[in-house]
Design an enzyme around this catalytic site. Structure first.
Site, mmCIF file in Angstrom:
data_model
loop_
_atom_site.group_PDB
_atom_site.id
_atom_site.type_symbol
_atom_site.label_atom_id
_atom_site.label_comp_id
_atom_site.label_asym_id
_atom_site.label_seq_id
_atom_site.Cartn_x
_atom_site.Cartn_y
_atom_site.Cartn_z
ATOM 1 N N PRO A 368 -0.524 6.545 4.434
ATOM 2 C CA PRO A 368 0.163 6.803 5.714
ATOM 3 C C PRO A 368 1.141 7.971 5.598
ATOM 4 O O PRO A 368 1.786 8.180 4.569
ATOM 5 C CB PRO A 368 0.910 5.490 5.983
ATOM 6 C CG PRO A 368 0.223 4.462 5.148
ATOM 7 C CD PRO A 368 -0.284 5.172 3.942
ATOM 8 N N GLY A 371 -0.376 13.117 7.641
ATOM 9 C CA GLY A 371 -0.728 14.019 8.731
ATOM 10 C C GLY A 371 -2.179 13.967 9.153
ATOM 11 O O GLY A 371 -2.693 14.966 9.674
ATOM 12 N N THR A 373 -3.693 12.124 11.607
ATOM 13 C CA THR A 373 -3.852 12.144 13.063
ATOM 14 C C THR A 373 -3.396 13.466 13.667
ATOM 15 O O THR A 373 -4.074 14.046 14.523
ATOM 16 C CB THR A 373 -3.069 10.980 13.688
ATOM 17 O OG1 THR A 373 -3.496 9.753 13.097
ATOM 18 C CG2 THR A 373 -3.304 10.919 15.179
ATOM 19 N N SER A 689 -8.809 0.496 -13.992
ATOM 20 C CA SER A 689 -8.176 1.686 -14.562
ATOM 21 C C SER A 689 -6.953 1.379 -15.412
ATOM 22 O O SER A 689 -6.418 2.276 -16.060
ATOM 23 C CB SER A 689 -7.769 2.647 -13.436
ATOM 24 O OG SER A 689 -6.819 2.050 -12.586
ATOM 25 N N LYS A 732 -2.551 9.722 -8.722
ATOM 26 C CA LYS A 732 -1.893 9.184 -9.911
ATOM 27 C C LYS A 732 -1.027 10.234 -10.582
ATOM 28 O O LYS A 732 0.095 9.951 -11.042
ATOM 29 C CB LYS A 732 -2.942 8.636 -10.875
ATOM 30 C CG LYS A 732 -3.680 7.406 -10.349
ATOM 31 C CD LYS A 732 -4.740 6.909 -11.314
ATOM 32 C CE LYS A 732 -5.404 5.653 -10.778
ATOM 33 N NZ LYS A 732 -6.448 5.132 -11.675
#
Length: 834
Positions: A368, A371, A373, A689, A732
């Site tokens: 979230p 950018g 949207t 991982s 990461k």
């Protein structure tokens, strides 16, 4: 319904108490002086009739309490009062049943059952009415006779002669029994009348029943009258309207309904609909002109035709194909995000060279606030197209996508067609927001409906359930957004081109704040750059100490928080000028929420730093291990998923198989319990991982060697110690950079993914590719000096040939790191952005 009075000459003398054959009746009550036919099918009832006929006896007719009971076995299953009846005629039918005509004679009370096989026999006694000729009885009889006349007049389903017969009855008990012939009376009420020996009380029950039935019949008559009146009114209006149409036709005036149909027909003719769609629309218009204006179907047809006409059939906006101008617009609105910008410019270049090209279907995946949207709006502006957006989060109904069929009341097209209608163009930029949060329940699967919308081979003939005609979506540029790929069905994901937006670096966040966020918040709060000056060093500290996110959403909130407090001071004194320094942020934002570089102050034994990625972006996690006396099962905590649990067991198996090479006493696995914990226990975790991190922590714990605190790692482990590739490398490495990590160990097969990592991150991190756990442990573990006592014990053991030391293992050759660790050369404030 009229009672027949039996011939008194043939009525036999009946003893007060006697034993008689008994027939149990279901949902039927026989009254004295009543002649009725009985259909008898049960075997015991047939045998009871035969017994009465052979013995020339009357039969006891008693109603059973439960009509569902097939065979009566006790007196409790019968009502206490029945009727003594004479059998007038018995006829055997071909199906084995018997049809008997019986005549009720008097009431009897059942004392007990004498036998149940082969038929029922009961001991009964005569029950006489308690009738007295009183004024009350005469008054009640007059009232009941009047009610019977009113009952017949109101339309009861009884012959009219009943009222005349009622006037000729002089006994109150017989009059009350006569009303029991009414088909509207229930079995329970009839039995109650039969059991009521007091004649005045019986007349009152009958009077109450008649009063209720008269009221029901009168209400029914009023309703029918109103319905008939309404029908007559509708027919009258129809005739008048037809006459008015004829008059208007003679006078040359148009009917409003005809005028509306004519207008719709003209709009259909002028539209750019395909021929098959236009033909269907004209058929609906003709149907509309024939439907009466009062019919609700007229509104349904009108809305449907109006929806067809309002769609942008063949209406397209011209694409702005100036590549330089498109790049300028994209860079004006967003900093970074090179991949999606490059993909849009490539599409515009191909569109400029080839006229017929299908629009790409893109999927922006990222945490979230990065950018996704707003980038869709910027793409529409750069291409000169209309922009529409629908949010798919929480949608469970397939009809939201495909629409409802017109058979439903209030049916509408799906949100796809409605958005196209709102855009007024057949080639807008169409954003499907939060496509990873589409639900599914009994109403359907919206993600399955999206398969047709997002398939370039099918969406040129997309058919909405409401429209029932195909609509071309092939020119629409669909852009979907998601936080995670895992929740998107594979078939739907296969139809989209995935573009990862992993997040911003500190330098990118700084530039976004300076170029976009600060000017935007100054304008929103009515401030100027002279009234509020946020120093670059203050923005850097805000990024490091007050926000921790992949995007810039919280960063914008913190800037707005500072702007509000400054606006309050400026509102009191317009000459106020505020310069915010790094050490003044606590005055505006409170105490710092995060510490830049969340690493321990010293190297720890049994704790290693791993790198993870989630829908909120990358993050670091410090995996802790400990050992306890007593053999128990391997303990894993931290709300781990199945894949992560299996990875932990693989790590433990590797360390156990290499215990001698790692200088670990093998007996520790038999005598002690190992516990691995991944912090943030309230957050579910899964994935392979963290395998190398858990193996390193266990090796450090059992070997007594600390792990470097400024080193982080990621990679999947195998039982033979190989390090396999992982996903989300860029996210990461960004998390490692934000946490102040200096060295990162990555799988060698992920070296190709480093091209996506920004240059400033690669310069500030020492990235070491590894292929085996030997290389990981060589980089991560710090060799601890052995105590003098331990050296002496090992020397004595060698002399006694008890301890056989393994051959010296050569340290594997280290690969050179990807990049050195020079100081960053970008222009940075004094606080730094390491």
């Amino acid at each position: 319904m009229e009672p027949r009075t039996p011939n008194p000459d043939v009525t036999p003398d009946i003893d007060p108490i006697q034993v008689l054959p008994l027939v149990a009746l279901r949902d039927t009550v026989i009254f004295p002086e009543m002649i009725v036919p009985l259909q008898v099918g049960r075997e015991r009832s047939v045998k009871a009739l035969d017994r009465a006929v052979r013995a020339s006896q009357p039969v006891a007719l008693v109603t059973q309490r439960n009509s569902e009971t097939e065979e009566v076995g006790s007196i409790d299953e019968l009502y206490p009062i029945g009727t003594l009846a004479k059998i007038a005629q018995v006829i055997r039918l071909q199906d084995g049943t018997v049809r008997a005509i019986v005549q009720g004679q008097r009431r009897i009370r059942v004392l007990d059952l004498v036998q149940t096989e082969p038929h029922l026999e009961a001991r009964v006694e005569t029950a006489e009415d308690e009738e007295t000729k009183t004024l009350e009885v005469e008054a009640l009889m007059a009232s009941v006779q009047a009610q019977i006349e009113q009952y017949v007049t109101a339309g009861a389903s009884v012959p009219p002669e009943v009222a005349v017969a009622a006037r000729n009855i002089s006994e109150g008990g017989l009059l009350a029994d006569m009303v029991a012939y009414s088909p509207d009376m229930s079995t329970e009420l009839r039995q109650q009348l039969l059991e009521t020996m007091n004649v005045p009380e019986r007349l009152r029950l009958v009077s109450q029943f008649l009063a209720k039935q008269i009221e029901v019949l009168e209400l029914k008559g009023r309703i029918q009258s109103e319905v008939r009146s309404e029908m007559d009114k509708t027919q009258r209006e129809y005739i008048l309207r037809e006459q008015m149409k004829a008059i208007q036709k003679e006078l040359g005036e148009d009917d409003p309904a005809i005028a509306e149909a004519t207008e719709l027909r003209e709009r259909v003719e002028k539209s750019a609909m395909p021929d098959e769609v236009k033909e269907k629309a004209l058929k609906e218009v003709d149907r509309l002109s024939r439907i009466p204006s009062a019919s609700p179907e007229q509104g349904v047809v009108r809305t449907y035709v109006d929806t067809l006409v309002s769609l942008p059939w063949g209406t397209y906006t011209d694409d702005a194909l100036d590549l330089d101008d498109a790049e300028r617009v994209l860079n004006e609105d967003h900093y970074g995000l090179e991949k999606p910008k490059e993909r849009i410019v490539e599409y515009m270049a191909v569109r400029k060279l080839a006229e017929k090209i299908r629009s790409p279907i893109l999927l922006f995946v990222g945490p979230p606030g990065v950018g996704k949207t707003s980038l869709g709006k910027s793409i529409a502006r750069a291409m000169g197209r209309k922009f529409v957006r629908i949010s798919l989060g929480g949608i469970h109904d397939e009809a939201e996508i495909r629409g409802h069929r017109r058979t439903y009341i209030g049916a509408l097209p799906g949100r796809v067609i409605q958005s196209i209608k709102t855009a007024g163009s057949s080639n807008p930029v169409f954003m499907l927001d939060e496509i990873d949060k589409v639900g599914m329940d009994f109403r359907g699967d919206p993600s399955s409906a999206l398969l047709e919308v997002l398939d370039p081979e099918q969406n040129n003939t997309f058919q909405d359930n409401y429209l029932e005609v195909p609509f071309d979506l092939s020119k629409v540029l669909f852009i979907a957004t998601a936080n995670m790929l895992d929740t998107i069905p594979a078939a739907l994901r296969d139809r989209m081109e995935v573009i990862q937006l992993p997040g911003y670096t500190q330098l990118e966040k700084l530039r976004i704040a300076q170029r976009y966020l600060v000017p935007k918040q100054l304008e929103n709060h009515g401030l100027t750059a002279e009234q509020l000056d946020l120093q670059e060093a203050a923005l850097v500290r805000m990024i490091q100490a007050f926000t921790k996110e992949a995007g810039v959403r919280n960063m914008e909130r913190e800037i707005a928080n500072v702007a509000r407090k400054v606006a309050r001071r400026v509102a009191r004194d317009a000459t106020t000028k505020v310069v915010v320094q790094p050490d003044e942020l606590e005055e505006y934002l409170g105490p710092a929420r995060f510490e830049y570089g969340e690493l321990d102050a010293e190297d720890q034994i049994g704790m290693a730093t791993g790198l993870v990625v989630s829908d909120a972006g990358g993050d670091i996690v410090q995996i802790e291990t400990t050992k306890m006396d007593g053999k128990d099962d391997f303990i894993l905590t931290g709300q781990l998923g199945d894949v992560m649990k299996e990875s932990a067991r693989a790590a433990l198996s590797y360390v156990r198989s290499r215990s001698r090479e790692l200088s670990i006493d093998p007996s520790v696995f038999e005598k002690q319990t190992i516990h691995i914990h991944v912090p943030a226990g309230a957050t579910p975790k899964d994935g392979p991982s963290a395998g190398v991190t858990m193996a390193t922590a266990v090796a450090s714990l059992l070997g007594g060697k600390p792990v470097r605190r400024d080193l982080a790692m990621t990679g999947e482990i195998t039982l033979r110690g190989r390090v396999l590739p992982i996903g989300g490398l860029k996210s990461k490495l960004l998390a490692a950079h934000l946490a102040g990590v200096k060295t990162v160990l990555i799988p060698s097969r992920n070296e190709k993914d480093l091209v996506d990592v920004p240059d400033d991150i690669r310069q500030q991190l020492r990235i070491v590719p590894v292929e085996t756990m030997d290389q990981v442990l060589a980089e991560a573990l710090i060799a601890a000096p052995r105590p003098a006592g331990r050296l002496k014990a090992e020397r004595a053991a060698r002399q006694q040939n008890v301890v056989r030391r393994p051959a010296r293992r050569q340290r594997p050759e280290r690969k050179p790191p990807i990049a050195a660790t020079p100081e960053p050369k970008v222009d940075q404030p004094q606080a730094g952005m390491a």
